[in-house]
Design a protein around this motif. Structure first.
Motif, PDB file in Angstrom:
ATOM      1  N   GLY A  16      10.652   1.443   5.019  1.00 52.39           N
ATOM      2  CA  GLY A  16      11.005   2.678   5.700  1.00 52.39           C
ATOM      3  C   GLY A  16      11.981   3.532   4.918  1.00 52.39           C
ATOM      4  N   ARG A  66      13.322   6.230   2.447  1.00 54.17           N
ATOM      5  CA  ARG A  66      12.729   7.481   1.975  1.00 54.17           C
ATOM      6  C   ARG A  66      12.838   7.547   0.459  1.00 54.17           C
ATOM      7  N   PRO A  98       0.809  -1.227   0.000  1.00 55.53           N
ATOM      8  CA  PRO A  98       0.000   0.000   0.000  1.00 55.53           C
ATOM      9  C   PRO A  98       0.841   1.275   0.000  1.00 55.53           C
ATOM     10  N   TYR A  99       2.141   1.172   0.288  1.00 58.11           N
ATOM     11  CA  TYR A  99       3.026   2.324   0.173  1.00 58.11           C
ATOM     12  C   TYR A  99       3.390   2.601  -1.293  1.00 58.11           C
ATOM     13  N   SER A 114       3.031   9.127   1.093  1.00 61.44           N
ATOM     14  CA  SER A 114       4.093   9.357   2.069  1.00 61.44           C
ATOM     15  C   SER A 114       5.451   9.172   1.408  1.00 61.44           C
ATOM     16  N   PRO A 115       6.501   9.749   2.002  1.00 62.39           N
ATOM     17  CA  PRO A 115       7.844   9.558   1.438  1.00 62.39           C
ATOM     18  C   PRO A 115       8.459   8.232   1.865  1.00 62.39           C
ATOM     19  N   VAL A 116       7.671   7.386   2.511  1.00 65.42           N
ATOM     20  CA  VAL A 116       8.187   6.156   3.100  1.00 65.42           C
ATOM     21  C   VAL A 116       7.820   4.965   2.211  1.00 65.42           C
ATOM     22  N   LEU A 167      -0.529   6.508   2.792  1.00 60.61           N
ATOM     23  CA  LEU A 167       0.719   5.747   2.662  1.00 60.61           C
ATOM     24  C   LEU A 167       1.331   5.941   1.282  1.00 60.61           C
TER      25      LEU A 167
END
Lengths: 152, 152, 152, 152
Positions: free
Chosen positions: C147, C149, C102-103, C141-143, C138
């Motif tokens: 984790g 970046r 999902p990221y 997000s920058p993740v 997500l």
């Protein structure tokens, strides 16, 4: 306090996870309170050893016994009466053991900070590294990957 | 479908919120399913009118009757059988009516998309504007501003 | 207002997504403001057509052109000057087109509520069904899943 | 490793927060990586001392110098080369120092787990107790209480 060692911490968790409440009470104060991180159904302060062990029973039931805690390291500050145990934790929801969705599969690394008095834990708090709390909140939520409501 | 009007939508909600299940059944299909947004304790698909009305009872109880839905506008696509009602929603947790914390006080703007067949709602889904879902997840969580676990 | 039709709404989006700012300005007010849902890097009110189109450019860049919006239905309230377009939206982060995390992978269903004046959109707000906002937060997000970046 | 004491940990943070990169390099490896928790704009692994100190500069700027870290306790496992420092952290966004909103005001309790090699930190990870990560994600988000986009 004396005897606040890594072995003592490990023995406290072994007693807790055994489900034997008399044995757990040798290491955990009857008034112990534990703060589960996040904002999901089981988050917040669990007050008293009875409630805390009920929660641990729920973890076992929700995960169909797949919940695993792999120790990484244990740190101690005997003067202040604190210990930290770092762990890798994983598990699957009992109804979805094959799913890789973050709503079904938990894979986090985190720790517990325990406060000790007279050889027993009086307070504990969990915390999770990275964005693992998102995984933890989703895993504990009643929602599955398609929005279906699941039960314990 | 004929008669898919704003008045019909309003009447459907009035029937639902009355708590009178026979009256509600005039507008809502017995098999209606409703998707509450978020990942909190009451999120996900509520299947069937009985479960959906149980959830609405829970909303009333959790908010001590403070839950308010202020209509903004209603949109209709009669050919496709869809309506959207836009609303401002607010309420306080029954145990914390004075608190401004997002764990206690809900203030969101959102909408419901309803799918109609034969004059009755067969499916509904809610959605929230801005970052209101964070407020909604916190408000429905069992956690208070200090991490204390609250009950309905 | 006259002529607030589904075809007009579709034409407004076509003009916006064309990237042609003169063409977009035929349907979108220069002072239009748009509220992107969530609390991620690009959430909140984008003020003015220039900023809004910059954001849309960012969507295209972040997704490596994979961002897709599939229309479901359009609803209209001409008297109040509102339209709603319901859509299924998907896309992958440009650097991770094969990932199902999902990221990296976005799959949501949601809608935009547009407010019209004099044939042009003056305000728009997005909202997402189910727990899709978690996916949206997500994804933006920058993740990454581990984790790391990531950059646009 | 010898000399892994609470004083050494405190000195490492003092050097880091001084902004003096030569001094920081006495305690922090040039290749140090630090995992900021959450999914906000500055979450994830910051790779290398330069990037990490840039992030700390950003914290100071975002908070207008109000960011405060109050030590609670320090735990050490010298054999494994780990330390944990527990802290209460607070701060306000520079543009909203009077606001109590969780988008503007940060009040959390958490910790850092540091891994040491040859007297220097080679890896660090933060984690937050309770539901403090929600506060942390909102505080770092570009969104204010009304959805307005803010800048550093």
């Amino acid at each position: 306090m004396s005897n606040l060692t890594a072995d003592h911490v490990t023995a406290a968790y072994d007693a807790l996870m055994s489900g034997d409440r008399a044995k757990a009470a040798e290491y955990w104060d009857p008034q112990v309170r534990f703060l589960t991180p996040g904002n999901h159904t089981f988050a917040g302060w669990h007050e008293g050893l009875e409630n805390f062990m009920d929660f641990i029973d729920t973890v076992g039931k929700a995960s169909g016994g797949t919940f695993q805690i792999e120790p990484v390291t244990i740190l101690i500050n005997e003067a202040d009466g604190y210990t930290v145990d770092v762990n890798k934790t994983s598990g699957s929801r009992a109804h979805a053991t094959e799913s890789a969705s973050p709503y079904d599969r938990l894979e986090i690394e985190g720790l517990h900070l325990l406060k000790w008095e007279n050889g027993k834990v009086v307070e504990g708090r969990g915390a999770i590294f990275g964005d693992g709390l998102t995984n933890f909140n989703l895993w504990w939520s009643p929602v599955g990957p398609k929005g279906e409501r699941t039960t314990l």
